[in-house]
Scaffold this motif. Structure first.
Motif, PDB file in Angstrom:
ATOM      1  N   PRO A  45       0.918  -1.268   0.013  1.00 22.57           N
ATOM      2  CA  PRO A  45       0.002   0.088  -0.179  1.00 22.57           C
ATOM      3  C   PRO A  45       0.754   1.372  -0.212  1.00 22.57           C
ATOM      4  O   PRO A  45       0.341   2.234  -0.090  1.00 22.57           O
ATOM      5  N   ILE A  46       2.139   1.268  -0.153  1.00 30.13           N
ATOM      6  CA  ILE A  46       3.076   2.325   0.021  1.00 30.13           C
ATOM      7  C   ILE A  46       4.037   1.955  -0.912  1.00 30.13           C
ATOM      8  O   ILE A  46       4.403   0.971  -1.499  1.00 30.13           O
ATOM      9  N   HIS A  47       4.838   3.371  -1.443  1.00 39.59           N
ATOM     10  CA  HIS A  47       5.764   3.089  -2.443  1.00 39.59           C
ATOM     11  C   HIS A  47       7.207   3.318  -1.721  1.00 39.59           C
ATOM     12  O   HIS A  47       7.669   4.313  -1.047  1.00 39.59           O
ATOM     13  N   GLU A  48       7.914   2.141  -1.557  1.00 37.23           N
ATOM     14  CA  GLU A  48       9.271   2.232  -1.331  1.00 37.23           C
ATOM     15  C   GLU A  48      10.063   1.502  -2.086  1.00 37.23           C
ATOM     16  O   GLU A  48      10.070   0.092  -2.041  1.00 37.23           O
ATOM     17  N   PRO A  49      11.362   1.813  -2.577  1.00 35.99           N
ATOM     18  CA  PRO A  49      12.142   1.074  -3.517  1.00 35.99           C
ATOM     19  C   PRO A  49      12.831   0.035  -2.624  1.00 35.99           C
ATOM     20  O   PRO A  49      13.140  -0.126  -1.575  1.00 35.99           O
ATOM     21  N   GLY A  50      12.502  -1.239  -3.511  1.00 32.87           N
ATOM     22  CA  GLY A  50      13.254  -2.701  -2.874  1.00 32.87           C
ATOM     23  C   GLY A  50      12.093  -3.161  -1.998  1.00 32.87           C
ATOM     24  O   GLY A  50      12.387  -4.381  -1.818  1.00 32.87           O
ATOM     25  N   LEU A  51      11.114  -2.569  -1.561  1.00 35.33           N
ATOM     26  CA  LEU A  51      10.124  -3.358  -0.488  1.00 35.33           C
ATOM     27  C   LEU A  51       9.241  -4.480  -1.324  1.00 35.33           C
ATOM     28  O   LEU A  51       8.912  -5.331  -0.411  1.00 35.33           O
ATOM     29  N   LEU A  52       8.725  -4.009  -2.341  1.00 33.70           N
ATOM     30  CA  LEU A  52       7.763  -5.115  -2.945  1.00 33.70           C
ATOM     31  C   LEU A  52       8.473  -6.588  -2.836  1.00 33.70           C
ATOM     32  O   LEU A  52       7.892  -7.370  -2.694  1.00 33.70           O
ATOM     33  N   GLU A  53       9.640  -6.416  -3.620  1.00 38.06           N
ATOM     34  CA  GLU A  53      10.367  -7.577  -3.659  1.00 38.06           C
ATOM     35  C   GLU A  53      10.470  -8.246  -2.538  1.00 38.06           C
ATOM     36  O   GLU A  53      10.488  -9.742  -2.553  1.00 38.06           O
ATOM     37  N   ILE A  54      11.029  -7.773  -1.511  1.00 38.95           N
ATOM     38  CA  ILE A  54      11.086  -8.259   0.101  1.00 38.95           C
ATOM     39  C   ILE A  54       9.940  -9.052   0.445  1.00 38.95           C
ATOM     40  O   ILE A  54       9.855 -10.100   1.069  1.00 38.95           O
ATOM     41  N   VAL A  55       8.694  -8.124   0.345  1.00 38.78           N
ATOM     42  CA  VAL A  55       7.386  -8.794   0.756  1.00 38.78           C
ATOM     43  C   VAL A  55       6.921 -10.008  -0.016  1.00 38.78           C
ATOM     44  O   VAL A  55       6.812 -10.934   0.584  1.00 38.78           O
ATOM     45  N   GLN A  56       7.342  -9.870  -1.243  1.00 41.78           N
ATOM     46  CA  GLN A  56       6.823 -11.063  -2.178  1.00 41.78           C
ATOM     47  C   GLN A  56       7.505 -12.311  -1.874  1.00 41.78           C
ATOM     48  O   GLN A  56       7.140 -13.377  -1.794  1.00 41.78           O
ATOM     49  N   ARG A  57       8.939 -12.241  -1.728  1.00 42.36           N
ATOM     50  CA  ARG A  57       9.928 -12.983  -1.578  1.00 42.36           C
ATOM     51  C   ARG A  57       9.682 -13.961  -0.238  1.00 42.36           C
ATOM     52  O   ARG A  57       9.531 -15.301  -0.061  1.00 42.36           O
ATOM     53  N   ASN A  58       9.256 -13.135   0.824  1.00 43.74           N
ATOM     54  CA  ASN A  58       9.130 -13.584   2.250  1.00 43.74           C
ATOM     55  C   ASN A  58       7.700 -14.228   2.411  1.00 43.74           C
ATOM     56  O   ASN A  58       7.370 -14.976   3.047  1.00 43.74           O
ATOM     57  N   ARG A  59       6.803 -13.413   1.618  1.00 44.76           N
ATOM     58  CA  ARG A  59       5.430 -14.251   1.745  1.00 44.76           C
ATOM     59  C   ARG A  59       5.361 -15.601   0.808  1.00 44.76           C
ATOM     60  O   ARG A  59       4.934 -16.382   1.558  1.00 44.76           O
ATOM     61  N   ALA A  60       6.164 -15.734  -0.214  1.00 48.16           N
ATOM     62  CA  ALA A  60       6.090 -16.878  -0.921  1.00 48.16           C
ATOM     63  C   ALA A  60       7.165 -17.939   0.105  1.00 48.16           C
ATOM     64  O   ALA A  60       6.591 -19.208  -0.049  1.00 48.16           O
ATOM     65  N   ALA A  61       7.966 -17.340   1.012  1.00 42.12           N
ATOM     66  CA  ALA A  61       8.696 -18.367   1.871  1.00 42.12           C
ATOM     67  C   ALA A  61       7.709 -18.852   3.018  1.00 42.12           C
ATOM     68  O   ALA A  61       8.253 -19.640   3.827  1.00 42.12           O
ATOM     69  N   GLY A  62       6.602 -18.066   3.327  1.00 47.18           N
ATOM     70  CA  GLY A  62       5.803 -18.363   4.442  1.00 47.18           C
ATOM     71  C   GLY A  62       6.398 -17.755   5.696  1.00 47.18           C
ATOM     72  O   GLY A  62       6.086 -18.105   6.568  1.00 47.18           O
ATOM     73  N   ARG A  63       7.348 -16.766   5.558  1.00 48.16           N
ATOM     74  CA  ARG A  63       8.143 -16.031   6.874  1.00 48.16           C
ATOM     75  C   ARG A  63       7.289 -14.678   6.856  1.00 48.16           C
ATOM     76  O   ARG A  63       7.375 -14.199   8.094  1.00 48.16           O
ATOM     77  N   LEU A  64       6.279 -14.366   6.042  1.00 45.56           N
ATOM     78  CA  LEU A  64       5.754 -12.988   6.324  1.00 45.56           C
ATOM     79  C   LEU A  64       4.275 -13.271   5.894  1.00 45.56           C
ATOM     80  O   LEU A  64       3.822 -13.525   4.919  1.00 45.56           O
ATOM     81  N   GLU A  65       3.472 -12.984   6.921  1.00 48.67           N
ATOM     82  CA  GLU A  65       2.166 -13.125   6.837  1.00 48.67           C
ATOM     83  C   GLU A  65       1.241 -11.840   7.255  1.00 48.67           C
ATOM     84  O   GLU A  65       2.057 -11.099   8.147  1.00 48.67           O
ATOM     85  N   PHE A  66      -0.062 -11.717   6.907  1.00 49.29           N
ATOM     86  CA  PHE A  66      -0.834 -10.450   7.000  1.00 49.29           C
ATOM     87  C   PHE A  66      -1.935 -11.009   7.789  1.00 49.29           C
ATOM     88  O   PHE A  66      -2.805 -12.029   7.328  1.00 49.29           O
ATOM     89  N   THR A  67      -2.651 -10.107   8.666  1.00 50.82           N
ATOM     90  CA  THR A  67      -3.707 -10.747   9.212  1.00 50.82           C
ATOM     91  C   THR A  67      -4.534  -9.191   9.720  1.00 50.82           C
ATOM     92  O   THR A  67      -4.034  -8.338  10.209  1.00 50.82           O
ATOM     93  N   THR A  68      -5.997  -9.537   9.883  1.00 51.60           N
ATOM     94  CA  THR A  68      -6.689  -8.520  10.687  1.00 51.60           C
ATOM     95  C   THR A  68      -7.176  -9.046  11.934  1.00 51.60           C
ATOM     96  O   THR A  68      -7.848  -8.531  12.711  1.00 51.60           O
ATOM     97  N   ASP A  69      -6.657 -10.327  12.330  1.00 53.69           N
ATOM     98  CA  ASP A  69      -7.221 -10.967  13.412  1.00 53.69           C
ATOM     99  C   ASP A  69      -6.188 -10.605  14.741  1.00 53.69           C
ATOM    100  O   ASP A  69      -4.976 -11.024  14.788  1.00 53.69           O
TER     101      ASP A  69
END
Length: 214
Positions: A45-69
């Motif tokens: 939801p924000i623009h920051e150089p290099g951040l999208l790649e880190i988020v996508q890589r770690n989401r795919a690896a299962g190390r980064l998750e998101f919740t409203t719970d």
């Protein structure tokens, strides 16, 4: 290490993503379903150089998750970063309602030792208010013997260079008076300061003041 980051704004998302990049299991909480939906769909939801790649890589690896719970977020992390917004109040002072609400949720739902870390930009004395809010919620539950620590860990991130600033910090400021919390924070930040010890450990109010002095 299991980490919870409360708030997926600028500071929270950069913190969560960079900590997951070092192998930690990070759960990011946000009460805005639209933000979480963007993150779950592989965007940010924000623009920051290099951040999208880190988020996508770690989401795919299962190390980064998101919740409203909220209950899930409190149960997840031994270390709970509070990185919610502190918009200016009518008199120009920081509005701490979201910080205190996050602290109350932790106190209401925690069942084991937690290190609660103020990462948001907050005035001197906020850690005392966070501690009081958690203590109050534990008292309501009759669980005053449940241990926790509150730390100050101010951020020094520049927009446009936030990922680089987090990965190679000029300094890491930790304000704490709990030995177990200091050991956990040292272990968490060790990969970022391996080449040179840039960690400054001090009392909590000094750490809070450092953010404003900088």
């Amino acid at each position: 290490m299991k980490i919870t980051v409360i708030g997926t704004g600028y500071v929270g998302l950069v913190t969560g993503a960079c900590l997951s990049e070092m192998g930690n299991h990070v759960l990011c909480l946000d009460l805005d379903p639209a933000k979480i939906r963007i993150l779950e769909e592989g965007g940010i939801p924000i623009h920051e150089p290099g951040l999208l790649e880190i988020v996508q890589r770690n989401r795919a690896a299962g190390r980064l998750e998101f919740t409203t719970d909220v209950a899930r977020s409190v149960a997840h992390g031994t270390i709970q970063f509070i990185a919610v917004g502190t918009p200016p109040d009518e008199d120009g002072s920081a509005d701490l309602q979201y910080v205190i609400a996050a602290a109350r949720n932790i106190g209401r739902l925690m069942t084991d030792y937690k290190v609660v870390v103020d990462k948001s930009t907050v005035p001197v004395g906020t850690a005392d208010k966070v501690k009081a809010a958690i203590t109050d919620e534990l008292a309501k539950r009759g669980m005053t013997d449940l241990k926790f620590a509150v730390c100050s860990n101010p951020e020094f991130l520049k927009e446009g260079a936030a990922v680089q600033d987090f990965a190679r910090p000029d300094r890491v400021v930790i304000g704490a008076d709990d030995e177990q919390a200091i050991l956990l924070m040292r272990a968490l930040y060790q990969p970022f300061i391996r080449n040179r010890d840039r960690m400054l450990v001090m009392d909590i109010r000094s750490a809070e003041f450092t953010k404003y002095a900088a």
